[in-house]
Design an enzyme around this catalytic site. Structure first.
Site, PDB file in Angstrom:
ATOM      1  N   TYR A 124      -3.704  -4.378  -3.524  1.00 36.98           N
ATOM      2  CA  TYR A 124      -3.351  -5.424  -2.569  1.00 36.98           C
ATOM      3  C   TYR A 124      -2.131  -4.988  -1.761  1.00 36.98           C
ATOM      4  CZ  TYR A 124      -2.252  -9.747  -0.317  1.00 36.98           C
ATOM      5  OH  TYR A 124      -2.002 -10.681   0.661  1.00 36.98           O
ATOM      6  N   ASN A 209       3.562 -12.251  -2.148  1.00 34.83           N
ATOM      7  CA  ASN A 209       4.452 -13.407  -2.218  1.00 34.83           C
ATOM      8  C   ASN A 209       4.218 -14.170  -3.527  1.00 34.83           C
ATOM      9  OD1 ASN A 209       2.139 -14.940  -1.927  1.00 34.83           O
ATOM     10  ND2 ASN A 209       2.437 -15.291   0.266  1.00 34.83           N
ATOM     11  N   SER A 233      12.613  -8.003  -5.356  1.00 36.60           N
ATOM     12  CA  SER A 233      13.176  -6.661  -5.501  1.00 36.60           C
ATOM     13  C   SER A 233      14.683  -6.720  -5.729  1.00 36.60           C
ATOM     14  CB  SER A 233      12.853  -5.863  -4.241  1.00 36.60           C
ATOM     15  OG  SER A 233      13.096  -4.497  -4.461  1.00 36.60           O
ATOM     16  N   GLN A 255      18.757  -2.826   0.075  1.00 30.86           N
ATOM     17  CA  GLN A 255      18.030  -3.720  -0.824  1.00 30.86           C
ATOM     18  C   GLN A 255      18.040  -5.143  -0.282  1.00 30.86           C
ATOM     19  OE1 GLN A 255      16.249  -2.710  -3.483  1.00 30.86           O
ATOM     20  NE2 GLN A 255      15.467  -4.780  -3.277  1.00 30.86           N
ATOM     21  N   HIS A 258      15.375  -6.639   2.121  1.00 33.06           N
ATOM     22  CA  HIS A 258      13.986  -6.852   1.697  1.00 33.06           C
ATOM     23  C   HIS A 258      13.558  -8.304   1.864  1.00 33.06           C
ATOM     24  CE1 HIS A 258      11.821  -3.413   0.345  1.00 33.06           C
ATOM     25  NE2 HIS A 258      12.851  -2.931  -0.307  1.00 33.06           N
ATOM     26  N   GLU A 322      15.575  -3.074 -11.453  1.00 33.32           N
ATOM     27  CA  GLU A 322      14.431  -2.329 -10.920  1.00 33.32           C
ATOM     28  C   GLU A 322      14.893  -0.942 -10.453  1.00 33.32           C
ATOM     29  OE1 GLU A 322      13.002  -4.016  -7.306  1.00 33.32           O
ATOM     30  OE2 GLU A 322      11.124  -2.873  -7.305  1.00 33.32           O
ATOM     31  N   HIS A 323      15.949  -0.922  -9.614  1.00 32.09           N
ATOM     32  CA  HIS A 323      16.534   0.330  -9.140  1.00 32.09           C
ATOM     33  C   HIS A 323      17.974   0.401  -9.626  1.00 32.09           C
ATOM     34  CE1 HIS A 323      13.680  -1.034  -5.934  1.00 32.09           C
ATOM     35  NE2 HIS A 323      13.240   0.201  -6.042  1.00 32.09           N
ATOM     36  N   ASP A 356      11.881   5.089  -2.333  1.00 30.96           N
ATOM     37  CA  ASP A 356      11.006   4.056  -1.766  1.00 30.96           C
ATOM     38  C   ASP A 356       9.877   4.679  -0.943  1.00 30.96           C
ATOM     39  OD1 ASP A 356      12.468   1.987  -2.804  1.00 30.96           O
ATOM     40  OD2 ASP A 356      13.657   1.636  -0.992  1.00 30.96           O
ATOM     41  N   HIS A 415     -16.153  -2.271 -45.340  1.00 31.42           N
ATOM     42  CA  HIS A 415     -15.417  -1.123 -44.799  1.00 31.42           C
ATOM     43  C   HIS A 415     -15.423   0.013 -45.826  1.00 31.42           C
ATOM     44  CE1 HIS A 415     -14.013  -3.890 -41.737  1.00 31.42           C
ATOM     45  NE2 HIS A 415     -13.310  -2.939 -41.153  1.00 31.42           N
TER      46      HIS A 415
END
Lengths: 429, 429
Positions: A124, A209, A233, A255, A258, A322-323, A356, A415
């Site tokens: 997506y 979103n 982010s 950042q 974003h 995240e970063h 990125d 078994h």
């Protein structure tokens, strides 16, 4: 923008709190759309495209003419840049391939794992203010390397039924021919359930979103795999006295632009350094096209002074960004202290932007502290690791008694019998 | 038990349909319990232990005396068997360790991945009719190899407040000292949110009944990672004319005894072979302690005659079984046709039981066709793969223009500026 000086450990949780995301209030709406797509397929998709986006798309599948038009409309400089990124991303992800290694765990007992591509995957790519063709590179390249047989791309068109040409150019470059002009919740539903025109997939990747995120959560609960849970982010920067304040400011702003819900965190050794960075932020901010967005994001952001380096990384690991950018002459050694992060950028000349777009690492990364348990997208995300085992008669004799004992102790007699019946046959001979 | 002869491809979906699982009807109940545990911690846990299990446990944390008692009550033969299994599982999972490999994607641009243990993990071991100490081996061993700092085990006690001694013995053997006498939904809630006594974890592993499964789904939606979605256990056997019908029958029964909701599938080349297997099943069934359970599971089960081998494996891949046994002299070659399966057992002397207990492969595997997109538990399940990158000045010069181009094309100017400000500094000098 809040500054904290030497915060106590007990104060960390409140300082590190992310803006809370309430998906539950969306669930009813999203669930209704998903059910409709499951039941009514393409008709439902057309209905919601008209309702939410005011678009009437007759053929959702992009055709060759559109690919050709897109190709001719992208300039050569951008094509070269994309090609360089493609090469680096391909190289980094190709090296993640592994060959099955057969292990004889005991004489005659052979076990191994084999990576097999997930056959059908859906990617997506959101529309909206920024056309994220870079995300298509980040998802499409590992999907191709893994060898997925069917790779579906869904991305919304604009009001005129057109998809951003750079997105189409990248799809074409990667040999992804099944690009559908479908966006939002209905795109996630189409790929999860399949429709008359969109094939059903087993795993769905890509950002979106909060409606798209909620839809991915719901179809995940129904058994369709997703890349990872998503949130806004974020970046954390660790900067000591060797850092360049202007570079740090630029990284924080990259950042912040974003989205208004993005979060930036700066951990530094002195308040004075933080003040200099703040001034640089205000000065650089003035020239940014997305100034308003960045300003809003900065309101959610924290600047923290930490005395002790180990404690600073303790806090950063607790945040699990995240970063993570380590702006220090000593960055290489400090990177060894990182336990929780999506991707780490070491030293003064490794801005987040390079990762990125083009250095080779993946930019689809865990946000919202999910880096404590989740990895970013990699080749692994597009394969299953199937285990295999093969025993010789000798192998079964060597291991059989242990299996019989354990099965009996668990009360699972059948078994045990599956082993015993074979041992009887082998030992009778 | 239903037999299908040469079914058309169009009939496959209905033949391969699993018994449907309705978690949604449980959601309200499960959600209420989870919210209560989140809010009221240990008190809520005690309340539900009393309510659902009729147990009043004062101290949920198992103490040294209980470990010692358990150790002395397990017989030496079983200890030896467990030790053998531990050795094999350890060997197979240790070999899944990988070292960071630095890749210079272009001159001066260095990228790598590093595996870092998930710091805090929770292992759920169900109580009930079969004490699944083998599952504790399968989850505890890779958690230890990965190096998770905090490993929590939750398992329900019996009416007398006791945990099965073999489970405690295995926990002790693996050095897992934080074993809590908590079961069901409240155990999942305790590990997801933390309580006064139970530490909060980032990822929860382990099987359970449909309430536990539903609880894992709900906390997963809230951001706590889980091993994989779960459904009833299942096996598919492919058997040609070289297979031993009695072995095949024993393998099918070993799956069927798991639970009334287990599913078994046999794909064979002739109806005659299937008839012989059915007779063997009836004959072997008579001596099983869990005969009633196995009989019920067999009612959900399908026997399918397929002419063409490739088509047979097409059908098996469409089913995507948790366990796939290939009972054929040609099994090794046929294993190459497997695209979707959790774990594959090759040849006449590789019954599923060996993988369930002791060969070394993991027995926590994707069911319910999730093998199309999910892998079984492995060392990977206990680590995050963090990416790192470090650029030299030369590296940034080499890659900078491409990043600037792409950021500009995506309308993310601050991303571009983070590169430009550094290039200006480098090139000025």
């Amino acid at each position: 923008m809040q500054t904290y000086i030497f915060p106590q450990r007990s104060a960390w949780p409140s300082i590190l709190q992310r803006p809370s995301i309430d998906h539950e209030s969306l669930e009813t709406t999203v669930d209704t759309i998903l059910r409709d797509v499951k039941l009514n397929g393409d008709n439902a998709i057309k209905k919601y495209a008209a309702l939410f986006d005011g678009v009437a798309v007759e053929n959702t599948l992009v055709d060759e003419t559109e690919f050709a038009e897109a190709k001719s409309s992208v300039n050569e400089e951008l094509k070269n840049a994309i090609n360089l990124a493609k090469e680096n991303i391909t190289l980094f992800h190709e090296r993640q391939q592994t060959q099955p290694e057969m292990i004889e765990t005991m004489p005659g007992v052979f076990c191994w794992r084999k990576n097999v591509a997930i056959e059908k995957v859906g990617l997506y790519i959101p529309g909206g203010s920024a056309p994220l063709f870079s995300t298509l590179l980040m998802l499409g390249i590992p999907a191709r390397i893994a060898g997925s047989r069917e790779i579906i791309v869904c991305t919304p068109s604009d009001k005129n039924g057109k998809i951003n040409p750079v997105i189409l150019y990248v799809a074409d470059l990667l040999g992804l021919k099944k690009v559908y002009k479908i966006g939002g919740v209905q795109a996630i539903g189409a790929m999860a359930y399949g429709t008359e025109t969109v094939p059903q997939v087993s795993k769905i990747f890509g950002p979106g979103n909060q409606y798209v995120t909620c839809a991915k959560q719901l179809i995940n609960k129904q058994g369709v795999a997703i890349d990872m849970p998503a949130g806004p982010s974020e970046v954390a920067v660790y900067a000591d006295e060797t850092a360049h304040p202007a570079f740090v400011a630029a990284d924080l702003l990259s950042q912040a632009e974003h989205g208004a819900d993005s979060q930036v965190l700066l951990v530094a050794k002195t308040e004075a350094f933080i003040e200099v960075v703040k001034q640089a932020i205000y000065s650089q901010l003035q020239n940014l096209e997305r100034k308003n967005i960045a300003e809003k994001a900065l309101q959610n952001s924290s600047f923290i002074v930490m005395k002790d380096t180990n404690e600073a990384f303790g806090l950063l690991n607790e945040y699990a960004p995240e970063h993570l950018i380590i702006a220090s002459d000593d960055a290489e050694a400090l990177a060894g202290l990182v336990v929780n992060a999506g991707s780490v950028f070491i030293g003064h000349y490794s801005p987040e932007s390079v990762g990125d777009y083009a250095s080779g690492t993946n930019h689809t990364l865990p946000t919202n502290s999910f880096a404590k348990a989740y990895s970013g997208v990699s080749l692994d995300s597009f394969v299953k690791k199937i285990t295999f085992q093969q025993l010789t008669k000798e192998g079964l004799v060597n291991i059989g008694t242990a299996v019989e004992q354990m099965a009996t102790a668990e009360g699972l007699q059948a078994h045990k019998e599956a082993v015993s019946i074979r041992l009887n046959e082998i030992l009778k001979k």
